[in-house]
Design an enzyme around this catalytic site. Structure first.
Site, PDB file in Angstrom:
ATOM      1  N   GLU A   1      -5.023  -8.547   0.591  1.00 53.32           N
ATOM      2  CA  GLU A   1      -5.673  -8.228   1.873  1.00 53.32           C
ATOM      3  C   GLU A   1      -7.151  -8.013   1.622  1.00 53.32           C
ATOM      4  OE1 GLU A   1      -4.280  -4.950   4.275  1.00 53.32           O
ATOM      5  OE2 GLU A   1      -2.183  -5.512   3.954  1.00 53.32           O
TER       6      GLU A   1
ATOM      7  N   GLU B   1       0.813  -1.227   0.000  1.00 54.34           N
ATOM      8  CA  GLU B   1       0.000   0.000   0.000  1.00 54.34           C
ATOM      9  C   GLU B   1       0.844   1.273   0.000  1.00 54.34           C
ATOM     10  OE1 GLU B   1      -2.952  -0.059   3.090  1.00 54.34           O
ATOM     11  OE2 GLU B   1      -3.705  -2.014   2.512  1.00 54.34           O
TER      12      GLU B   1
HETATM   13  O1  IFM Z   1      -3.935  -3.007   9.145  1.00 55.52           O
HETATM   14  C1  IFM Z   1      -3.934  -2.502   7.852  1.00 55.52           C
HETATM   15  C2  IFM Z   1      -2.769  -3.045   7.062  1.00 55.52           C
HETATM   16  O2  IFM Z   1      -1.550  -2.758   7.665  1.00 55.52           O
HETATM   17  C3  IFM Z   1      -2.747  -2.423   5.692  1.00 55.52           C
HETATM   18  N1  IFM Z   1      -4.016  -2.571   5.051  1.00 55.52           N
HETATM   19  C4  IFM Z   1      -5.197  -2.203   5.779  1.00 55.52           C
HETATM   20  C5  IFM Z   1      -5.206  -2.882   7.129  1.00 55.52           C
HETATM   21  C6  IFM Z   1      -6.477  -2.484   7.905  1.00 55.52           C
HETATM   22  O3  IFM Z   1      -6.524  -1.117   8.089  1.00 55.52           O
END
Ligand code: IFM
Length: 481
Positions: free
Chosen positions: A388, A200
């Site tokens: 994710e 990210e």
């Molecule tokens: O916890 C975070 C992660 O580190 C990066 N993506 C989003 C998740 C939830 O906010």
């Protein structure tokens, strides 16, 4: 509103899910018929994801250097309750227990991140053998459990000494990142075969250097921010080249980006066409440039004199071909057709739009259908992973010691139904990493927002599978929704 806990026991639920799994209609569904088929391919890679600062703890052990998140979390007023990742889920020590949980779930893969400052405590220079040793032990333990490691090289924990020299504002950080990535590939290539450069980029740049809500907590001018963004995507591209230069054939390299999850506001041809334009423009500074090696004309025109300075060699590096693309998807970004010059407009959600426990996490399951589909179409992606997806809930331990997170089950069930639709229509999504295996340190939200399918009692470090973990285990074993 008071928290209501279901009185259904896990035994009842387990019986119900087992019965459902055995129902012939689920397995007998005609493959490839999106209307009836609720199954995922047999070789679909089911996994979970975590990140170093969010789970490891042990911040002063075995030579680890200080990172921007240590500094930020220890600065008064920056995180909920003043929470830090000093201990987190103590996974630096408890990883065998975590791997046992993964094995019990039936996971095929585990996404984790390496802390740059455990390998190079100051970001560059002298490497720290104990850091390499730790991740080797971890990867070997995963492999011994039959779980494929997917390794992220940077999940926001920049060595503090690099930040002191400008962090991502300084082009040297991009070069240092590539050196570190190449070093890891050269030392751990026998146990790590799948890498994601960064997690990210848009979050650590926009929140770290834009609005200052994340480490290092800066609020840069538009031009400086655009240059930091450029250095970060350059770091990604240089790292791809460095990993390739230092690894064996067969090693796969990708990234895990949380693109703006463009979703047509509803399924009508004009909104879908608008979404195709929007996915490129709304991700112009990140995934679009990483996939194409070009900034769009609109992006550069909008920035005007604040546009980043770059060379054609840098652009070639940024667009380095990847073996797979990871995308992190949580909330949808709705788009509608428009007669304006862009041909699309973003739709702002009204205050009444439902969200999960984190106020930003608007619920839109169909985004797990549309975003992978549009991204694969627009950027010609042949291998994609959902690196994710998951949600926060206000989890409470019930009187029987269990955690009935029916809202997370609702979220996962619906998002995964959309993903199954995409896969059954031929969108090349090959795997899914649930965020997260465990409740963990949720950055500026500290320990208040729990994202795990496993409950962690942070006072005792006791791990308890939640209802959602039983749901996920059942899904993995049956391959069916
Ligand atoms: O916890 C975070 C992660 O580190 C990066 N993506 C989003 C998740 C939830 O906010």
């Amino acid at each position: 509103m008071p928290h209501r806990i279901s009185r259904r026991t896990f035994a009842t639920l387990a019986a119900a899910t087992a019965a459902a799994a055995g129902t012939p209609s689920v397995h007998a569904a005609a493959p490839g018929n999106p209307a009836t088929d609720r199954t995922f391919p047999k070789d679909f890679l089911w996994g979970s994801a975590t990140a170093s600062y969010q789970v490891e703890g042990a911040v002063n052990e075995d030579g680890r250097g200080t990172t921007v998140w240590d500094t930020f979390a220890h600065t008064a007023g920056k995180t909920h309750n003043g929470d830090t990742g000093d201990v987190a889920t103590d996974s630096y020590h408890r990883y065998p227990e975590d791997i046992a949980i993964m094995k019990d779930l039936g996971l095929k893969t585990c996404r984790f991140s390496i802390a740059w400052s455990r390998i190079f405590p100051t970001g560059t220079g002298q490497p720290n053998q104990k850091g390499i040793d730790h991740y080797r032990k971890f990867a070997e333990a995963l492999l011994a459990a039959g779980i494929q490691p997917y390794c992220t090289l940077y999940h926001w924990d920049l060595p503090q000494l690099l930040e002191d020299k400008g962090g991502w504002q300084n082009r040297d950080t991009a070069v240092a990142f590539a050196d570190y990535a190449g070093y890891v590939a050269s030392k751990l290539g026998d146990v790590l075969h799948n890498y994601m450069t960064m997690n990210e980029i848009s979050t650590f740049i926009e929140l770290g250097y834009g609005n200052g809500l994340h480490a290092p907590g800066l609020q840069l001018s538009r031009g400086k921010l655009a240059q930091a963004r450029h250095h970060a995507v350059l770091g990604h591209g240089l790292a791809v080249q460095a990993i390739r230069a230092h690894s064996k054939p067969g090693t796969k390299v990708g990234s895990a980006e949380n693109l703006s999850a463009i979703t047509p506001v509803y399924n009508a041809p004009e909104h879908v066409a608008a979404a195709r334009k929007a996915i490129q423009e709304e991700n112009a500074g990140y995934l679009n440039v990483m996939r194409t090696g070009k900034y769009t004309d609109r992006y550069l025109a909008q920035l005007g004199a604040d546009a980043p300075k770059f060379t054609s060699e840098e652009m070639r590096a940024i667009g380095s071909p990847l073996d797979f693309q990871g995308i992190n998807i949580y909330q949808p970004a709705f788009v509608r057709a428009s007669n304006n010059a862009d041909g699309y407009e973003m739709v702002a959600n009204p205050a009444s739009y439902p969200h999960m426990f984190s106020p930003w996490l608007f619920i839109g399951p169909e985004t797990l259908y549309w975003t992978p589909k549009l991204a694969c179409e627009v950027w010609g992606i042949k291998e994609m992973y959902i690196t994710e997806n998951g949600c926060s809930s206000d989890d409470k331990v019930a009187a029987d010691g269990q955690i009935y997170d029916s809202d997370r089950v609702m979220y996962l069930k619906n998002y995964l139904t959309s993903l199954q639709r995409a896969v059954s229509e031929g969108v090349p999504v090959k795997g899914y990493f649930c965020w997260s295996l465990l409740d963990n340190y949720e950055w500026a939200d500290g320990y208040e927002k729990r994202f795990g399918i496993t409950y962690v009692d942070f006072a005792t470090q006791k791990r308890t599978p939640k209802l959602s973990s039983h749901f996920y285990k059942n899904l993995i074993s049956t391959g069916a929704l």
